[in-house]
Design an enzyme around this catalytic site. Structure first.
Site, PDB file in Angstrom:
ATOM      1  CD  GLU A 119      68.902  33.106  90.808  1.00  0.00           C
ATOM      2  OE1 GLU A 119      67.881  33.652  91.126  1.00  0.00           O
ATOM      3  OE2 GLU A 119      69.950  33.972  90.580  1.00  0.00           O
TER       4      GLU A 119
ATOM      5  CD  GLU B 207      67.696  36.248  87.159  1.00  0.00           C
ATOM      6  OE1 GLU B 207      67.156  35.285  87.835  1.00  0.00           O
ATOM      7  OE2 GLU B 207      67.744  37.296  87.621  1.00  0.00           O
TER       8      GLU B 207
END
Length: 467
Positions: free
Chosen positions: A371, A187
């Protein structure tokens, strides 16, 4: 499994099973991986042991007012000491793959020399996973930058990208043959925007130009590291993990439609365009004028080196309208399902994004959902945790993945976030994302009903595959 883990109540879990996908689902394929994910700072603890250096999250969480309730990752889930039992738990729940991250401050000193004790920890972890037949997905950077590098400018300093490549070089030489899939960054949007753009995450800086320059150096570090990983560990696959957001327009007006598009430019194209098209989206700098990063010759070629796979993290959608200028403002929808984080539950957003990426990027690599999950205020009652909202959440999002696969998107696996309840960054320990409950006072682990149902589904799939 040891005495610190409460045994699953499997019979109760599978009665009237609300989780198992329909027979037509692509998720029944034996080559579709089902795994669980964690991150080093969120679970390991032991921040002062065996030569580990301070990270930016040690500094940030120890700063009053930065983290809810003053929580820190000093102990977390004590995984550094309990890793063997945690891997036994992972195995007992039938997970086929494990995504974890390596703590950069644990494996190198300030001069870049290897820390043998820290490296040995990850070697033991990986060797045990291999013994158990669990596929290994290792993330090099899940936000815990060594503090000494932040003291020299962190990701605002181009040199950090080269130090990241050094780190990747060391780890891929030390762990070659033990890692099935390497992920360079987790991320980068969060690292750049939340860390340097609005200050919500470590290191807590807030400047638009800082965010875009930090992003450029993060992506440069990714490209440099990818080349090193290919040289040192050719049998593994290499990728990166991007968190993506679905933006929808509050009305059909052209201004609001453009606002929703610009939301997705800022959240998605900012990362994916340089990786897959070799250029930043021009519309980003119309949204954030004057924030163009310094890009040197050859940078974009390095950043856009081919990927073996792309990790996608997805949690919610955001409804927006025009701010009357070049940007957008959020307009929260009423009467929608939300999680403990306040995030809207919107599985269709994951499906739409995956299909949209397939249309927009001709060279889109295979995808893993690295995720997906939700936070809830889970409590243990009579030795059980009945997390009904999470079960529904996971089933609906897996159905969205299935729909994307049937639409032609090459999705090869799904990792639930997270294996364990853990330190949820600026929200501390209040928000529980795990499929396993952690009592932070006793460190007892209790598999939630969601974990038991996942284990049951994987067992069913294995039985069919072996029939």
């Amino acid at each position: 499994m040891n005495q610190d883990t409460a045994l699953p109540h499997s019979a109760a879990a599978v009665a009237d099973d609300p989780f198992t996908p329909p027979a037509s689902s692509a998720l029944w394929r034996s080559d579709f991986l089902l795994g669980a994910a964690t991150a080093s700072y969120q679970i390991e603890g032991a921040i002062h042991e065996d030569g580990r250096l301070p990270s930016i999250w040690d500094t940030f969480s120890a700063t009053p007012g930065k983290v809810l309730a003053g929580d820190t990752g000093a102990v977390a889930c004590d995984h550094y000491h309990r890793w063997e039992a945690d891997l036994d738990l992972l195995e007992s729940l039938n997970f086929e793959a494990y995504r974890f991250s390596i703590a950069w401050p644990r494996v190198m000193d300030e001069a870049g020399r290897p820390n043998a004790k820290g490296i040995a920890f990850y070697k033991r972890l990986l060797e045990r996973l291999k013994q158990k037949g669990v596929r290994t997905f290792a993330t090099l950077y899940h936000w815990d930058l060594p503090q000494h590098l932040e003291d020299r400018g962190g990701w605002l300093n181009r040199d950090t990208a080269y130090r990241f490549a050094d780190y990747a070089d060391l780890m891929s030489r030390e762990l070659s043959g033990l890692v099935d899939a390497w992920m360079t960054l987790n991320e980068p949007w969060c690292s750049a925007y939340l860390g340097y753009g609005n200050g919500h995450h470590a290191p807590g800086l807030a400047n638009g130009r800082y965010a875009t320059q930090a992003m450029h150096h993060l992506l440069l570090g990714h490209g440099l590291a990818t080349n090193v990983l290919r040289a040192n560990d050719p049998a593994s696959t290499k990728g990166i993990v991007a968190n993506v957001g679905r933006g929808t327009a509050d009305s059909s007006s052209p201004e609001d439609v453009r606002a929703a598009r610009r939301f997705e430019v800022q959240h998605n194209a900012w990362i994916l365009d340089p990786l897959l098209k070799g250029a930043y989206p021009e519309e980003l700098f119309e949204l954030w004028p004057g924030t163009e990063p310094l890009v040197l010759e050859g940078d974009m070629k390095t950043i856009s080196a081919p990927l073996d796979f792309l990790g996608i993290n997805y949690y919610f959608r955001t409804n927006v309208k025009s701010d009357g200028a070049h940007g957008f403002v959020e307009v929260p929808l009423k009467d929608v399902e939300r999680t403990q984080m306040g995030w809207e539950v919107h599985p269709d957003g994951l499906r739409d994004l995956l299909i949209g990426f397939g249309r927009n990027y001709e060279n889109l690599p295979p995808i893993y959902i690295t995720e997906n999950g939700m936070a809830s205020d889970d409590r243990v009652s009579d030795g059980e945790v009945n997390d009904t909202q999470r079960i529904s959440f996971l089933k609906r999002h897996l159905a969205a993945v299935d729909a994307a696969i049937k639409a032609g998107v090459d999705v090869r696996g799904y990792f639930v976030w997270s294996l364990l309840d853990n330190f949820e960054w600026a929200f501390g320990y209040e928000r529980r994302f795990g499929v396993v409950h952690v009592d932070y006072d006793t460190q007892v682990r209790t598999p939630k009903r969601s974990a038991e149902l996942i284990a049951h589904f994987i067992a069913q799939r294995r039985a069919l595959d072996g029939a």
